[in-house]
Write an enzyme that holds these catalytic residues in place. Structure first.
Site, PDB file in Angstrom:
ATOM      1  N   GLU A  86       0.798  -1.220   0.000  1.00  9.65           N
ATOM      2  CA  GLU A  86       0.000   0.000   0.000  1.00  9.65           C
ATOM      3  C   GLU A  86       0.836   1.277   0.000  1.00  9.65           C
ATOM      4  O   GLU A  86       0.308   2.377  -0.174  1.00  9.65           O
ATOM      5  CB  GLU A  86      -0.949  -0.014   1.206  1.00  9.65           C
ATOM      6  CG  GLU A  86      -2.039  -1.079   1.071  1.00  9.65           C
ATOM      7  CD  GLU A  86      -2.941  -1.161   2.290  1.00  9.65           C
ATOM      8  OE1 GLU A  86      -2.547  -0.657   3.351  1.00  9.65           O
ATOM      9  OE2 GLU A  86      -4.024  -1.752   2.161  1.00  9.65           O
ATOM     10  N   GLU A 117       7.935 -21.959   7.811  1.00 19.06           N
ATOM     11  CA  GLU A 117       8.406 -21.098   8.899  1.00 19.06           C
ATOM     12  C   GLU A 117       9.455 -21.771   9.781  1.00 19.06           C
ATOM     13  O   GLU A 117      10.152 -21.109  10.547  1.00 19.06           O
ATOM     14  CB  GLU A 117       7.228 -20.645   9.758  1.00 19.06           C
ATOM     15  CG  GLU A 117       6.641 -21.708  10.655  1.00 19.06           C
ATOM     16  CD  GLU A 117       5.535 -21.179  11.533  1.00 19.06           C
ATOM     17  OE1 GLU A 117       5.659 -21.316  12.767  1.00 19.06           O
ATOM     18  OE2 GLU A 117       4.541 -20.618  11.006  1.00 19.06           O
TER      19      GLU A 117
END
Length: 303
Positions: A86, A117
């Site tokens: 954004e 992960e």
């Protein structure tokens, strides 16, 4: 395989306030969630001094051509991607200036790849692939504060001499002890045990908003409280550009449109032209001299 003591993590604790959430009415259920959500902002508030330190370091990195890089897994990784994606339309910055990497790569954005992960070496490889350097700031995102992928990336960044920041939701975590700046809003046990996409995710989102918004303000991407580097890339943003110029200068919509057309919808340049009376070329030169900071450019004229 090493046993993970989830019982020691606050985020994995039992929330006594919601232990009958499956037996109440819909409204009562949502009220419980809302009551827990109210606690998040207060915990983030406690971390403001640490967030401020991180913002200052990120702004310094930007000023010398460095980048802000987020790394995370699962929800944390996706929040980093959201925040990074954004920044270009909001602040007119290059797409790689704020960059996010998620464990497991592109596919993990849409589909959980939880095993990624656990790879301690993978993040180092991912950082090398984007030429991470000591000029960049690495922000490791992990609600648990123990994600191996993130830890591996932070250790690599530290070996290069880069500034490291941890955003976690457990006190005294492995990540918080590793990084230069630890941001750890402790929001407590989740409404649903271990569902860290809820309060922990909300806390992380609030922190990331502050990191990018604060650092963009400090490098002149905001004038008053207006996003003056917005890219007018669609009809809505064209109208927003006109409104921003009008709000910043008091000009009519028609005058704002006229000047914006002269500057190819460069909002910042249009504001400076209207506020200073300078020509397009002189206003552009002044903006460049002050690295795009409108307030500093106007102050130099007044002096």
């Amino acid at each position: 395989m090493k046993r993970i003591n989830l019982e020691q993590l606050v985020t994995e604790g039992v929330n006594e306030n919601t232990n009958n959430i499956d037996k109440v009415s819909t409204l009562e259920m949502l009220t419980m969630i809302n009551e827990e959500d109210k606690k998040v902002a207060l915990e983030v508030q406690k971390e403001l001094p640490n967030i401020a330190k991180a913002v200052d370091e990120i702004a310094k990195a930007f000023e010398k051509g460095g980048r802000l890089i987020y790394v995370g897994a699962g929800t944390s990784g996706r929040l980093g991607i959201l925040d990074a994606s954004e920044c270009p339309p909001t602040y007119g910055v290059p797409e790689n200036m704020v960059h996010a990497i998620i464990a497991g790569g592109y596919e993990a954005i849409f589909r959980a790849k939880e095993g990624a992960e656990d790879n301690l070496e993978l993040c180092e490889e991912d950082l090398k692939n984007i030429d991470f350097s000591e000029d960049d700031v690495l922000v490791g995102l992990a609600a648990s504060g123990r994600t191996p992928y993130v830890i591996g990336g932070l250790k690599y960044a530290k070996s290069l001499g880069a500034v490291t920041v941890g955003v976690t939701c457990n006190p005294n975590s492995e990540i918080s002890k590793l990084v230069d700046i630890s941001i750890a809003p402790v929001v407590g046990p989740e409404v649903i045990i271990g569902s860290t996409r809820m309060k922990s995710g909300t806390a992380q989102k609030m922190v990331l908003n502050m990191l990018t918004t604060g650092s963009m303000i400090k490098i002149g991407k905001v004038f008053n409280n207006l996003m003056v580097d917005v890219k007018a890339s669609n009809e809505k943003l064209v109208e927003r550009a006109k409104r921003i110029v009008s709000l910043a200068t008091g000009a009519t919509r028609e005058k704002a449109t006229e000047v914006l057309e002269q500057t190819s919808y460069n909002v910042k340049l249009s504001i400076l032209m209207l506020e200073s009376g300078l020509s397009r070329k002189d206003a552009l030169d002044l903006l460049e001299k002050h690295k795009g900071y409108i307030s500093k450019a106007l102050e130099s004229i007044n002096k």
